[in-house]
Design an enzyme around this catalytic site. Structure first.
Site, PDB file in Angstrom:
ATOM      1  N   HIS B  57       0.826  -1.217   0.000  1.00  0.00           N
ATOM      2  CA  HIS B  57       0.000   0.000   0.000  1.00  0.00           C
ATOM      3  C   HIS B  57       0.857   1.262   0.000  1.00  0.00           C
ATOM      4  O   HIS B  57       0.386   2.337   0.353  1.00  0.00           O
ATOM      5  CB  HIS B  57      -0.913   0.029   1.223  1.00  0.00           C
ATOM      6  CG  HIS B  57      -1.675  -1.228   1.435  1.00  0.00           C
ATOM      7  ND1 HIS B  57      -2.472  -1.760   0.451  1.00  0.00           N
ATOM      8  CD2 HIS B  57      -1.750  -2.075   2.487  1.00  0.00           C
ATOM      9  CE1 HIS B  57      -3.011  -2.886   0.909  1.00  0.00           C
ATOM     10  NE2 HIS B  57      -2.579  -3.110   2.127  1.00  0.00           N
ATOM     11  N   HIS B 219      -6.719  -4.572  -0.934  1.00  0.00           N
ATOM     12  CA  HIS B 219      -5.960  -5.815  -0.888  1.00  0.00           C
ATOM     13  C   HIS B 219      -6.234  -6.709  -2.079  1.00  0.00           C
ATOM     14  O   HIS B 219      -6.053  -7.913  -2.016  1.00  0.00           O
ATOM     15  CB  HIS B 219      -6.283  -6.597   0.389  1.00  0.00           C
ATOM     16  CG  HIS B 219      -5.833  -5.903   1.616  1.00  0.00           C
ATOM     17  ND1 HIS B 219      -6.648  -5.097   2.338  1.00  0.00           N
ATOM     18  CD2 HIS B 219      -4.627  -5.880   2.225  1.00  0.00           C
ATOM     19  CE1 HIS B 219      -5.972  -4.600   3.372  1.00  0.00           C
ATOM     20  NE2 HIS B 219      -4.752  -5.050   3.321  1.00  0.00           N
TER      21      HIS B 219
END
Lengths: 211, 331
Positions: B57, B219
């Site tokens: 991320h 995700h």
């Protein structure tokens, strides 16, 4: 026949081999409704468990001590939700048999029951949420019944394994209510839960080793 | 899968090593378990703010380590939360004697591991509080799900809690401000393509040329709905409408608007979308006081974007504007 610390190590070795063999399958199941890390995480964790327990002097250890070593290793290497959940399951199982040098059938069933209670306490999932509880819960019921009818560790684990695999199959049509798959809502139906699948795989590996 | 890596199993450790070499003035790194720590930690008398979560991320969370924001970031494996001992290591490396605030995104694995770490730290006599960020309006907040995910709003929580810690607020105040941000921030994301997790080797989901996923997380998990591709106007409205309805945001509200690339969407498209978002908010009477545009909460190379709105008040605005000196945010 009862189960010693050395037998627990053998069972973990069998479990680690099974997880490695099914690594890609677990990744695939998790990619469908999660984030594709379950097989990788479990494989990393059980490799570390093997390394850790191989270093123990099993002849002077109890089954509980081996299970506890597996628990702390899983917690510190797996990550994700599976690390704390499997780690807690093994920790509670270890605690349940902490004073025993050998496990008979009912001790094995008791350890599985304690493991299930640990998982539900941490993860707050119940049967039908499409999680590992859907495999572990029927496994515990079957294990208790087998122990009550006088089965030893191998018979108890075999019964647990069979029930767990049926539990896995039952997760397929379910809509997930816990974990990452719950974000999919209705779209999670039609997929096998990867956590339930790894639970059943481990139980059958443990049972094979004890048979 | 084509990626610039050596081994899938060592991607995170290798990246953390490179990050430390790239920013020796800002960071130091602890290996095995990996923790990214601000160079001058621990700062005595200042609350430590620690965050973390699965890698992939970036710049969240390691890019936000430094004065005015995070004391440390704990990177787990790709899309996998870090383990409790890694979080505990971050806490003990940064504790300045006045406690630690853990900023946790609402994902089952993150919550379980940080919860366990907080228990371990408390057993060591440290004062550790946990704030869970759950800003994603794509997820129904009901007993039938794991609850709303923590996504782009996490950047606002980390910045404002970090600014509060830097000005000397105590742990109670830092926690209260972080919770205030959580209560006032909402996000929604979409994807045009899926990310490929290195150890998985293939995309997390597949979309045809004419489809998009609405309501994705960060995700690579699929979204809530798959719909036909629309133009930028349609996409921005699909993201903004549920955000505006949720809090709700309305006429006269002053907001921070965060237009985020999921990793694979270039600045050209992102600025285009941002312009549309500002126009839509102007139509609704929502006044944009601050902006953040760029890839800050990403999902590997996923094409797509998310929008985040934070309803400001004077104190939150002041803390957002306070100096910050990190790899990814600096003013």
């Amino acid at each position: 026949m009862s189960c010693t610390a050395s037998d627990v190590v053998e069972a973990l070795r069998s479990g680690a081999a099974t997880v490695a063999e099914h690594r890609d399958e677990l990744v695939r199941l998790d990619r469908e409704i999660g984030d594709a890390d379950h097989g990788e995480n479990m494989d990393r964790g059980f490799r570390a468990v093997l390394t850790a327990v191989e270093q123990m002097d099993v002849d002077s250890e109890s089954p509980g001590a081996v299970l506890k070593k597996a628990a702390t290793t899983l917690i510190s290497t797996v990550g994700g939700a599976s690390g704390p959940l499997y780690g807690t399951a093994f920790l509670r199982a270890a605690t349940a048999v902490t004073d025993l040098d050998e496990l008979d059938g009912s001790a094995v069933a008791g350890a599985l029951q304690a493991g299930l209670e640990g998982v539900t306490a941490r993860g707050k999932a119940v049967t039908g949420d499409k999680t590992m509880v859907d495999a572990l819960s029927p496994a515990v019921e079957a294990a208790k019944a087998a122990a009550a009818s006088g089965e030893g560790p191998s018979g108890v684990l075999a019964a647990a394994s069979d029930a767990a695999h049926q539990g896995v199959a039952a997760t397929e049509p379910l809509v997930a209510r816990k974990g990452r798959a719950s974000y999919l809502g209705e779209r999670s139906a039609g997929h096998t839960d990867p956590g339930a699948r790894s639970t059943a795989l481990l139980l059958s590996a443990f049972a094979r080793r004890q048979a | 899968m084509k990626k610039i890596i050596n081994e899938p199993a060592t991607v995170v450790a290798d990246a953390v090593r490179g990050m430390a070499l790239a920013h020796p003035d800002l960071l130091r790194v602890r290996h095995d378990p990996s923790v990214i720590i601000r160079a001058d930690a621990p700062v005595r008398g200042s609350v430590a703010v620690v965050s973390g979560g699965g890698s992939g991320h970036e710049p969240l969370h390691g890019g936000f380590v430094g004065p005015g924001m995070l004391s440390a970031a704990v990177p787990g494996e790709v899309f996998t939360s870090p383990t409790p001992d890694a979080v505990q290591a971050a806490v003990s490396e940064t504790d300045g004697g006045t406690g630690t605030l853990l900023v946790v995104k609402n994902y089952t694995g993150d919550v379980l591991n940080f919860e366990t770490a907080a228990e371990l730290a408390a057993a060591d006599g440290l004062d550790v509080r946990t704030v869970v960020v759950d800003d994603d309006v794509a997820v129904k907040d009901s007993t039938h799900t794991a609850g709303r995910r923590g996504v782009g709003g996490t950047v606002m929580v980390e910045k404002i809690a970090g600014a509060a810690a830097a000005r000397g607020d105590d742990l109670d105040r830092c926690e209260e401000l972080a919770r205030r941000v959580v209560s006032r921030v909402r996000s929604m994301g979409m994807a045009l393509s899926a990310p490929t997790v290195p150890h998985a080797g293939e995309p997390s989901f597949t979309l045809s040329e004419h489809e998009m996923e609405i309501g994705i997380g960060i995700h690579g998990e699929p979204g809530r709905h798959r719909v036909p591709l629309e133009n930028a106007d349609g996409i921005v409205r699909r993201l903004l409408d549920p955000i505006l309805e949720d809090l709700p945001f309305g006429d006269g509200d002053e907001v921070l608007l965060f237009t985020n690339s999921m990793g694979g969407t270039p600045p050209l498209e992102l600025y285009l979308a941002h312009g549309i978002a500002e126009s839509v908010l102007a139509e609704r009477g929502v006044q944009v006081r601050r902006r953040l545009v760029g890839p800050f909460t990403t999902s590997l190379e996923m094409q797509g974007m998310s929008l985040t709105l934070l309803k400001l008040d004077d104190e939150l605005l002041e803390l957002w504007d306070a100096p910050v000196h990190t790899v990814a945010l600096r003013w």
